[in-house]
Design a protein around this motif. Structure first.
Motif, short mmCIF file in Angstrom:
data_model
loop_
_atom_site.label_atom_id
_atom_site.label_comp_id
_atom_site.label_asym_id
_atom_site.label_seq_id
_atom_site.Cartn_x
_atom_site.Cartn_y
_atom_site.Cartn_z
N GLN A 172 0.83 -1.20 0.00
CA GLN A 172 0.00 0.00 0.00
C GLN A 172 0.87 1.25 0.00
O GLN A 172 0.60 2.21 -0.73
N GLU A 173 1.91 1.23 0.82
CA GLU A 173 2.81 2.38 0.90
C GLU A 173 3.49 2.64 -0.44
O GLU A 173 3.65 3.79 -0.86
N TYR A 176 0.88 4.17 -2.78
CA TYR A 176 0.59 5.55 -2.38
C TYR A 176 1.71 6.49 -2.83
O TYR A 176 1.46 7.59 -3.32
N LYS A 181 -2.41 9.29 -2.80
CA LYS A 181 -3.23 8.67 -1.76
C LYS A 181 -4.70 8.67 -2.17
O LYS A 181 -5.35 9.71 -2.22
N ASP A 304 -3.87 3.43 4.72
CA ASP A 304 -5.15 2.81 4.36
C ASP A 304 -5.12 1.37 4.81
O ASP A 304 -4.75 0.48 4.08
#
Length: 308
Positions: A172-173, A176, A181, A304
């Protein structure tokens, strides 16, 4: 003021979801996958209508880049469900999952080839110690008839999902950082795209669904609504605070769920459970250096992550 309201919503939604899930698992543990499917379906339906506007809004993150994230997310979600049928109590389930912090640090350090801060290392040791104590305290006394073996398998699965969950957060990072984001979009696609995977267990879902009473269906409906409210509140909190504070608050939420479970269901918590919980709580505070972070201006990183 708005942040305080958001924190209240996180605790209300997520604790309610955990509370209802524990009731459901005590009555029909075989319904875990069905509940997960319905949660995925409801969140996907809501996202299809309100996030992508019936498919008229194109994703900001290319769909092919969701593949790894979705695979990790789906495996983690489904694997956790089978633990309930392997004689692992919900209290121990919550305590072990509270060790997501050291698991994330371990994965991050290995992948990024960076050394952790002292506070991270000390906090991780305390959290890991707490998990070990709670795991030992949660082992069933009766080790005959294969019960202990099933329990060991269940704990092993939980430990494995800590690692897959850590890789999920790291992926996720990465997305992003590269595409910006977009928590609502990610929430929709991580729930909508895996829906076809449930075809493989469709017969199990159908059999389980037809065997449930109306009372159980009512509890499932309430759980789905509360889980959606929980996920939505976490996303809202993530837009207002640092990822460090968000994770800390979610850990406190798990601790609150544990206390509610102990009081309402009168679970037999041993001294090792209590000591383990204390270690997890203190370790979390040290790991995230929470009180020092309160004095600092929050950064704009948004996390998230889903909580259950």
């Amino acid at each position: 003021m708005h942040l305080s309201k958001t924190i209240v919503k996180v605790f209300l939604g997520c604790c309610s979801s955990a509370f209802l899930m524990e009731i459901l698992m005590s009555k029909c543990p075989e319904s875990a996958n069905l509940i997960t499917f319905l949660q995925f379906f409801f969140i996907s339906l809501q996202g299809f209508v309100f996030t992508v506007k019936f498919g008229t809004i194109k994703p900001k993150i290319p769909l092919k880049h969701y593949a790894i994230l979705i695979a990790l997310f789906f495996i983690t979600s489904v694997a956790n469900n089978y633990v309930y049928a392997l004689h692992v109590p919900s209290t121990l389930h919550m305590i072990i999952r509270s060790a997501s912090s050291p698991a994330s640090m371990l994965v991050y350090c290995i992948v990024k080839k960076q050394s952790p801060r002292v506070s991270n290392a000390v906090g991780s040791v305390l959290i890991s110690l707490g998990v070990i104590l709670a795991t030992y305290g949660g082992a069933p006394i009766d080790k005959t008839e294969g019960i202990f073996l099933y329990w060991c398998i269940g704990v092993t699965i939980l430990m494995a999902t800590l690692i897959t969950g850590a890789f999920t957060g790291l992926q996720q990072e990465i997305l992003y950082a590269k595409y910006g984001k977009n928590p609502s979009e990610m929430m929709f696609y991580t729930h909508a795209i895996p829906l076809p995977f449930f075809i493989g267990i469709s017969s199990e879902l159908l059999e389980t669904g037809t065997s449930l009473t109306w009372g159980i269906w009512l509890l499932i409906a309430l759980n789905i609504v509360s889980q959606f409210y929980c996920a939505h509140s976490v996303h809202e909190l993530a837009t207002k605070e640092t990822s460090v504070t968000v994770t800390f608050i979610l850990t406190l939420r798990k601790f609150a769920s544990l206390l509610i479970s102990s009081i309402v269901f009168k679970n037999n918590l041993t001294s090792l459970h209590i000591l383990g919980t204390i270690c997890v709580t203190v370790g979390t505070i040290i790991y995230f250096n929470f009180f020092e972070n309160l004095k600092q201006k929050p950064v704009t990183y948004v996390s998230d992550k889903k909580s259950n």
